[in-house]
Design a protein around this motif. Structure first.
Motif, PDB file in Angstrom:
ATOM      1  N   ARG A  63       0.957  -1.309  -0.029  1.00  0.00           N
ATOM      2  CA  ARG A  63      -0.055   0.078   0.040  1.00  0.00           C
ATOM      3  C   ARG A  63       0.984   1.504  -0.159  1.00  0.00           C
ATOM      4  O   ARG A  63       0.599   2.289  -0.628  1.00  0.00           O
ATOM      5  N   PHE A  64       1.887   1.251   0.798  1.00  0.00           N
ATOM      6  CA  PHE A  64       2.934   2.299   0.612  1.00  0.00           C
ATOM      7  C   PHE A  64       3.417   2.562  -0.627  1.00  0.00           C
ATOM      8  O   PHE A  64       3.456   3.722  -0.975  1.00  0.00           O
ATOM      9  N   ALA A  65       3.832   1.463  -1.292  1.00  0.00           N
ATOM     10  CA  ALA A  65       4.450   1.622  -2.668  1.00  0.00           C
ATOM     11  C   ALA A  65       3.441   2.312  -3.630  1.00  0.00           C
ATOM     12  O   ALA A  65       3.851   3.353  -4.449  1.00  0.00           O
ATOM     13  N   GLU A  66       2.348   2.096  -3.460  1.00  0.00           N
ATOM     14  CA  GLU A  66       1.031   2.526  -4.328  1.00  0.00           C
ATOM     15  C   GLU A  66       1.186   4.300  -3.845  1.00  0.00           C
ATOM     16  O   GLU A  66       0.899   5.071  -4.624  1.00  0.00           O
ATOM     17  N   ILE A  67       1.341   4.584  -2.720  1.00  0.00           N
ATOM     18  CA  ILE A  67       1.211   6.006  -2.136  1.00  0.00           C
ATOM     19  C   ILE A  67       2.559   6.874  -2.791  1.00  0.00           C
ATOM     20  O   ILE A  67       2.278   7.825  -3.312  1.00  0.00           O
ATOM     21  N   LEU A  68       3.543   6.093  -2.833  1.00  0.00           N
ATOM     22  CA  LEU A  68       4.633   6.654  -3.530  1.00  0.00           C
ATOM     23  C   LEU A  68       4.724   6.799  -4.934  1.00  0.00           C
ATOM     24  O   LEU A  68       5.234   7.739  -5.536  1.00  0.00           O
ATOM     25  N   ARG A  69       3.922   5.875  -5.660  1.00  0.00           N
ATOM     26  CA  ARG A  69       3.786   6.091  -6.918  1.00  0.00           C
ATOM     27  C   ARG A  69       2.927   7.307  -7.375  1.00  0.00           C
ATOM     28  O   ARG A  69       2.941   8.066  -8.200  1.00  0.00           O
ATOM     29  N   GLN A  70       1.856   7.565  -6.382  1.00  0.00           N
ATOM     30  CA  GLN A  70       1.018   8.737  -6.478  1.00  0.00           C
ATOM     31  C   GLN A  70       1.508   9.882  -5.994  1.00  0.00           C
ATOM     32  O   GLN A  70       1.649  10.944  -6.492  1.00  0.00           O
TER      33      GLN A  70
END
Length: 287
Positions: free
Chosen positions: A261-268
């Motif tokens: 989930r944190f990786a998704e935040i970093l992508r955004q």
């Protein structure tokens, strides 16, 4: 150079030293009104937590004029003295590099460095200054120092200056060069400052947190972005990611923020990745 004298200057600007400082300024400033204004500024206090603090022994921590006055003072006490009095009496070459109260003196011969180290405390004491006992030291540094250390099975000595650890090394072509890495104390201090900020602002919108973290990372890269410091920049970046994830997790009420989930935040909301901001040609100092 073969020897480096790393010095850290401490002061106790008592009333006598204040008078000497005014005399120094009178050499370049003839306007009586300006001199009186500076004299008042030296003695004025500072407001801390709503209280007026008046120092009897210094120029006052936090005053905008204090760094300027310290530079004027050290120009006459150290810079001018070293150029006009010390260097003509030395056997070999010598150089001084100073920023505020941190300075290094470079010498070609050890006997010259030891001679200056003996007279420096007396010179400073005359003007109300002292040398920091733990941060003032003489080390061998340079081309021969690297070879001598390797023959003895030791690492070459290093010195700290302006937030960097300076170390002698060899380039890919085998030539002597100086590498720098972020000073460990500054590295920890930077992480703690960002961790404190993340703690206080963990409930802010994620996009606002991202903007501020990127501003802090950009400032870090702009200062520490040296070619030989790239590995340290990446280590700082990775630790900041972990710190941000930890404090974002704290606002989910017990539900851990997974790395997926944190990786998704970093992508955004990506964090600014390390970059070199000072090339060799523009490193700023080739002393």
């Amino acid at each position: 150079m073969g020897w480096v004298l790393e010095i850290d200057i401490r002061s106790y600007f008592d009333k006598i030293v204040r008078a000497i400082l005014v005399e120094m300024m009178e050499k370049r400033v003839t306007d009586g009104s300006i001199l009186r204004l500076i004299g008042k500024w030296i003695q004025v206090g500072v407001i801390e937590e709503g209280k007026l603090l008046v120092s009897e022994t210094g120029t006052g921590q936090g005053q905008p004029i204090s760094p300027l006055l310290a530079n004027i003072y050290l120009h006459y006490v150290l810079d001018e003295w070293f150029e006009e009095v010390v260097k003509p009496r030395l056997k070999g070459e010598a150089y001084e590099i100073r920023f505020a109260d941190d300075a290094i003196l470079c010498f070609q011969h050890r006997e010259d460095a030891e001679k200056v180290l003996r007279v420096l405390p007396k010179r400073f004491e005359k003007y109300g200054l002292t040398l920091h006992p733990e941060k003032t030291r003489l080390i061998e540094f340079g081309r021969s120092a690297v070879g001598n250390a390797r023959r003895q099975g030791k690492k070459p000595e290093t010195f700290a200056f302006l937030g960097f650890t300076h170390m002698g090394a060899r380039s890919r072509k085998g030539r002597f060069t100086v590498h720098v890495t972020t000073l460990a104390e500054r590295f920890r201090r930077g992480l703690k400052a960002i961790a404190d900020w993340c703690k206080q602002h963990r409930h802010d919108p994620v996009n606002e947190q991202q903007k501020m973290l990127n501003a802090k990372l950009r400032g870090h890269y702009q200062y520490y972005g040296r070619p030989t410091n790239y590995r340290s920049l990446w280590r700082f970046y990775r630790k900041i990611r972990r710190i941000w994830r930890m404090w974002l997790s704290r606002r989910t009420r017990g539900r851990t923020l997974t790395w997926e989930r944190f990786a998704e935040i970093l992508r955004q909301y990506p964090l600014l990745q390390p970059r070199i901001t000072h090339s060799w040609a523009g490193a700023g100092s080739h002393a």
